[in-house]
Scaffold this motif. Structure first.
Motif, PDB file in Angstrom:
ATOM      1  N   GLY A  86       0.730  -1.224  -0.197  1.00  0.00           N
ATOM      2  CA  GLY A  86       0.006  -0.090   0.078  1.00  0.00           C
ATOM      3  C   GLY A  86       0.929   1.133   0.050  1.00  0.00           C
ATOM      4  O   GLY A  86       0.315   2.266  -0.605  1.00  0.00           O
ATOM      5  N   ARG A  87       2.122   1.192   0.506  1.00  0.00           N
ATOM      6  CA  ARG A  87       3.056   2.360   0.647  1.00  0.00           C
ATOM      7  C   ARG A  87       3.728   2.339  -0.710  1.00  0.00           C
ATOM      8  O   ARG A  87       3.954   3.165  -1.379  1.00  0.00           O
ATOM      9  N   ILE A  88       4.253   1.293  -1.265  1.00  0.00           N
ATOM     10  CA  ILE A  88       5.274   1.167  -2.398  1.00  0.00           C
ATOM     11  C   ILE A  88       4.386   1.401  -3.810  1.00  0.00           C
ATOM     12  O   ILE A  88       4.866   2.055  -4.459  1.00  0.00           O
ATOM     13  N   ASP A  89       3.443   0.612  -4.098  1.00  0.00           N
ATOM     14  CA  ASP A  89       2.937   0.505  -5.289  1.00  0.00           C
ATOM     15  C   ASP A  89       2.399   2.009  -5.807  1.00  0.00           C
ATOM     16  O   ASP A  89       2.685   2.421  -6.940  1.00  0.00           O
ATOM     17  N   PRO A  90       1.860   2.799  -4.653  1.00  0.00           N
ATOM     18  CA  PRO A  90       1.857   4.293  -5.367  1.00  0.00           C
ATOM     19  C   PRO A  90       2.891   5.008  -5.719  1.00  0.00           C
ATOM     20  O   PRO A  90       2.896   5.930  -6.529  1.00  0.00           O
ATOM     21  N   ILE A  91       3.973   4.787  -5.026  1.00  0.00           N
ATOM     22  CA  ILE A  91       5.323   5.511  -5.456  1.00  0.00           C
ATOM     23  C   ILE A  91       5.622   5.193  -6.767  1.00  0.00           C
ATOM     24  O   ILE A  91       6.327   5.838  -7.554  1.00  0.00           O
ATOM     25  N   ALA A  92       5.673   3.663  -7.026  1.00  0.00           N
ATOM     26  CA  ALA A  92       5.902   3.153  -8.504  1.00  0.00           C
ATOM     27  C   ALA A  92       5.353   3.961  -9.463  1.00  0.00           C
ATOM     28  O   ALA A  92       5.448   4.488 -10.481  1.00  0.00           O
ATOM     29  N   GLU A  93       3.644   3.952  -9.051  1.00  0.00           N
ATOM     30  CA  GLU A  93       2.675   4.571 -10.045  1.00  0.00           C
ATOM     31  C   GLU A  93       3.171   5.981 -10.147  1.00  0.00           C
ATOM     32  O   GLU A  93       3.069   6.611 -11.273  1.00  0.00           O
ATOM     33  N   GLY A  94       3.382   6.506  -9.287  1.00  0.00           N
ATOM     34  CA  GLY A  94       3.538   8.073  -9.142  1.00  0.00           C
ATOM     35  C   GLY A  94       4.929   8.555  -9.850  1.00  0.00           C
ATOM     36  O   GLY A  94       4.978   9.532 -10.636  1.00  0.00           O
ATOM     37  N   GLY A  95       6.056   7.431  -9.936  1.00  0.00           N
ATOM     38  CA  GLY A  95       7.000   7.915 -10.618  1.00  0.00           C
ATOM     39  C   GLY A  95       6.818   7.748 -12.070  1.00  0.00           C
ATOM     40  O   GLY A  95       7.246   8.476 -12.996  1.00  0.00           O
ATOM     41  N   ALA A  96       6.057   6.821 -12.586  1.00  0.00           N
ATOM     42  CA  ALA A  96       5.778   6.671 -13.744  1.00  0.00           C
ATOM     43  C   ALA A  96       4.955   7.849 -14.338  1.00  0.00           C
ATOM     44  O   ALA A  96       5.174   8.454 -15.583  1.00  0.00           O
ATOM     45  N   ASP A  97       4.142   8.253 -13.558  1.00  0.00           N
ATOM     46  CA  ASP A  97       2.988   9.486 -14.002  1.00  0.00           C
ATOM     47  C   ASP A  97       4.104  10.635 -14.283  1.00  0.00           C
ATOM     48  O   ASP A  97       3.632  11.362 -15.032  1.00  0.00           O
ATOM     49  N   TYR A  98       5.031  10.695 -13.112  1.00  0.00           N
ATOM     50  CA  TYR A  98       5.907  12.187 -13.465  1.00  0.00           C
ATOM     51  C   TYR A  98       6.655  11.968 -14.562  1.00  0.00           C
ATOM     52  O   TYR A  98       6.582  13.081 -15.269  1.00  0.00           O
ATOM     53  N   ARG A  99       7.221  11.070 -14.809  1.00  0.00           N
ATOM     54  CA  ARG A  99       7.898  10.902 -16.009  1.00  0.00           C
ATOM     55  C   ARG A  99       7.100  11.164 -17.327  1.00  0.00           C
ATOM     56  O   ARG A  99       7.578  11.837 -18.331  1.00  0.00           O
ATOM     57  N   LYS A 100       5.835  10.359 -17.356  1.00  0.00           N
ATOM     58  CA  LYS A 100       5.189  10.627 -18.643  1.00  0.00           C
ATOM     59  C   LYS A 100       4.594  11.871 -18.676  1.00  0.00           C
ATOM     60  O   LYS A 100       4.366  12.668 -19.977  1.00  0.00           O
ATOM     61  N   ASN A 101       4.074  12.480 -17.338  1.00  0.00           N
ATOM     62  CA  ASN A 101       2.724  13.671 -17.619  1.00  0.00           C
ATOM     63  C   ASN A 101       3.241  15.099 -17.020  1.00  0.00           C
ATOM     64  O   ASN A 101       2.862  15.909 -17.421  1.00  0.00           O
ATOM     65  N   HIS A 102       4.309  15.025 -16.146  1.00  0.00           N
ATOM     66  CA  HIS A 102       4.898  16.197 -15.551  1.00  0.00           C
ATOM     67  C   HIS A 102       5.439  17.244 -16.550  1.00  0.00           C
ATOM     68  O   HIS A 102       6.586  16.772 -17.485  1.00  0.00           O
ATOM     69  N   GLU A 103       5.351  18.499 -16.433  1.00  0.00           N
ATOM     70  CA  GLU A 103       6.314  19.421 -17.457  1.00  0.00           C
ATOM     71  C   GLU A 103       7.592  19.208 -17.335  1.00  0.00           C
ATOM     72  O   GLU A 103       7.964  19.594 -18.177  1.00  0.00           O
ATOM     73  N   ASP A 104       7.890  19.084 -15.906  1.00  0.00           N
ATOM     74  CA  ASP A 104       9.666  18.877 -15.925  1.00  0.00           C
ATOM     75  C   ASP A 104      10.215  17.999 -16.840  1.00  0.00           C
ATOM     76  O   ASP A 104      11.444  17.876 -17.379  1.00  0.00           O
ATOM     77  N   ASN A 105       9.095  17.000 -17.340  1.00  0.00           N
ATOM     78  CA  ASN A 105       9.657  15.735 -18.226  1.00  0.00           C
ATOM     79  C   ASN A 105       9.115  16.052 -19.776  1.00  0.00           C
ATOM     80  O   ASN A 105       8.983  15.034 -20.417  1.00  0.00           O
TER      81      ASN A 105
END
Ligand SMILES: Cc1cc2nc3c(=O)[nH]c(=O)nc-3n(C[C@H](O)[C@H](O)[C@H](O)COP(=O)(O)OP(=O)(O)OC[C@H]3O[C@@H](n4cnc5c(N)ncnc54)[C@H](O)[C@@H]3O)c2cc1C
Ligand SMILES: NC(=O)c1ccc[n+]([C@@H]2O[C@H](COP(=O)([O-])OP(=O)(O)OC[C@H]3O[C@@H](n4cnc5c(N)ncnc54)[C@H](O)[C@@H]3O)[C@@H](O)[C@H]2O)c1
Length: 464
Positions: A86-105
């Protein structure tokens, strides 16, 4: 065919490379599994979260020595498991989302598929489902594709079914009996976890000792203690795996002849191998060692200019802090090709989060003797320091090796409570060249805290 300035394969430590210094470069990252790699998803972090719960579950088994009687009421396995994921899976999903969708990327393309080299600096990526393959080319690549468990060639193992560290933490229910094949880090950590949760654990190892890469004294002590907690079978050849009415069985051959171990499931923990073969690094001209590690120079560059590698794909050390260090070196060298830096592998520590904990840095006595190093040795038991009395510890110790002419530490090995933390000042001393006498006398040591173990071990060294 898209062309990039830089393509990274693997989102473990490789994911930390793409910082703002690359904002003006066209970059891509390729990942076939969960974002964050082994350490986050199936390695260091979940295992240590399970170990923490196991340490708590194991306290009633020792509390009576303090005059405190406790009882373990039960282990809610699915709650234990779901706390971790419950702690780890959202971090992995958040990491993917950051690379795919955040304007930094906005300069980063994410390919969620499996890469395989098909020519010089040419990578074919295949995707799950119907999406057609794509071929990427790039001026520079970073190979950060890690490794995977080795599955030994045991007849019947595939048909019988087995778990590895990749799957065993997600079980739906706690087994009653588990047999662990292997006697290294993963075997030691999971044997502790499952035994603490009430599972009957059998450990089957090929060699005559557990954790045999450790200093011999540490390995012998751990093997002795583990043999009291688990059913430890050493010097065993595994002849066959098979299903039985109630579960699984391993047929073994050992010093006393043939024997069979039965359990509900098999955990294979017999080492890991780098993913250079599946990535087919040879197709891009990258050289590997006999064991499949990508060959790198001190700048982490492979045999091909512009292709760097880091972490488990190139390092036999297979440790996260090493992969992170190497990622920082690669990141710098990609951003500053005219001022490249080198990686530092002089004093790489490690810890095994089992019970008791084991931690080590530098040479073992066996290595010191084999390489003809001049050395002196000291030992200090936890039982001889005040905090050891508080814990009623009777089995832990620190062992130090030092150069008799300079007093500098050559190696430090600890087995006992919080060894992974207690060892840190020794790593610092070795990294910064502090000699044992200056270290012992030149600072206060908080009394009566656990680092007095280190202070006394330093004072015990026969120097002068
Ligand atoms: C059970 C366990 C416990 C551990 N505990 C510790 C610990 O306590 N402390 C410690 O220091 N180390 C520990 N380790 C080791 C640590 O996890 C590794 O050293 C570290 O994760 C390596 O990082 P990496 O970036 O090199 O590779 P990884 O983190 O493995 O990342 C590689 C990534 O590349 C992806 N990939 C592979 N091939 C391809 C391909 N062809 N195409 C696209 N993507 C690909 C993978 O899916 C993965 O996400 C543990 C390992 C295990 C298995
Ligand atoms: N705390 C940590 O830092 C940590 C924790 C877990 C894993 N890791 C990393 O992951 C790597 C892999 O861990 P591991 O425990 O799988 O490997 P390992 O190399 O530590 O141990 C492998 C063990 O399997 C035994 N073995 C090999 N083949 C066998 C066979 N056919 N039958 C029975 N035993 C056999 C070996 O004798 C050895 O004891 C480690 O090298 C380590 O770097 C680190």
């Amino acid at each position: 065919m898209p062309h990039y300035d830089l393509v990274i394969v693997g989102t473990g430590s490789g994911n930390s490379i793409l910082g703002p210094e690359f904002a003006d470069r066209k970059t891509a990252i390729v990942e076939k599994g969960a974002f964050g790699g082994t350490c986050l998803n199936v390695g260091c972090i979940p295992t240590k979260m399970f170990v923490y719960a196991a340490d708590v579950a194991a306290t009633p088994s020792v509390s009576s020595r303090y005059g405190v009687d406790e009882r373990l009421e039960g282990v809610r396995w699915t709650d234990v498991r779901d706390r971790v994921f419950g702690r780890i899976d959202p971090i992995a999903e958040g990491g993917a989302d950051y690379r795919k969708n955040h304007e930094d990327n906005r300069n980063v393309d994410v390919y969620q598929g499996e890469g395989r080299f098909t020519g010089t600096k040419q990578l074919r990526v295949s995707f799950p489902g119907d999406r057609p393959d794509e071929v990427l080319t790039a001026d520079r690549f970073v190979l950060a594709a890690g490794g995977r468990p080795v599955i030994p060639d045991v007849p019947g193992l595939a048909e019988t079914g087995y778990h590895t560290s990749d799957t065993v933490m997600r079980l739906d229910e706690l087994p009653k009996r588990i047999v662990v094949l292997g006697g290294g880090y993963i075997a030691a950590e999971f044997a502790h976890v499952f035994a603490s949760f009430g599972v009957a654990v059998t450990v089957v190892n090929r060699s005559g000792a557990l954790l045999r890469q450790e200093d011999d004294d540490v390995s012998a002590r751990f093997t002795e203690l583990a043999s009291k907690r688990f059913d430890v079978r050493l010097e065993r050849k595994t002849l066959r795996a098979r299903r039985t009415g109630g579960g699984v069985a391993l047929d073994l051959e050992g010093p006393q002849g043939a024997e069979t171990v039965e359990a509900d499931l098999i955990l294979v923990a017999t080492g890991r191998t780098p993913n250079s073969d599946l990535l087919d690094v040879a197709a891009t001209g990258v050289a590997t060692t006999e064991r499949g590690h990508v060959v790198v120079d001190a700048h982490q560059q492979t045999s091909v200019a512009g292709i760097y590698a880091l972490g488990d794909i190139s390092s036999p050390l297979e440790l996260k802090h090493v992969a992170n260090h190497e990622a920082r070196v690669v990141r710098h060298n990609l951003a500053h090709p005219d001022e490249r830096i080198t990686s530092d592998h002089r004093f790489v520590p490690h810890a095994v989060f089992t019970s008791p904990q084991v931690a080590s840095v530098g040479v073992t006595e066996r290595e010191a003797a084999a390489t003809g190093l001049s050395y002196v040795v000291s030992k200090q038991d936890y039982a001889g320091i005040a905090y050891g009395w508080a814990m009623e510890d009777t089995t832990g110790f620190a062992k130090l090796l030092a150069d008799p002419s300079t007093g500098r530490l050559l190696g430090a090995h600890i087995i006992g409570p919080q060894a992974s933390t207690v060892i840190q000042p020794l790593i610092q001393a070795m990294s910064f060249g502090l000699d044992a006498r200056t270290m012992a006398h030149g600072q206060y040591w908080i009394h009566p805290a656990m680092p007095e173990l280190v202070e006394n071990a330093l004072l015990n060294l026969p120097l002068d």
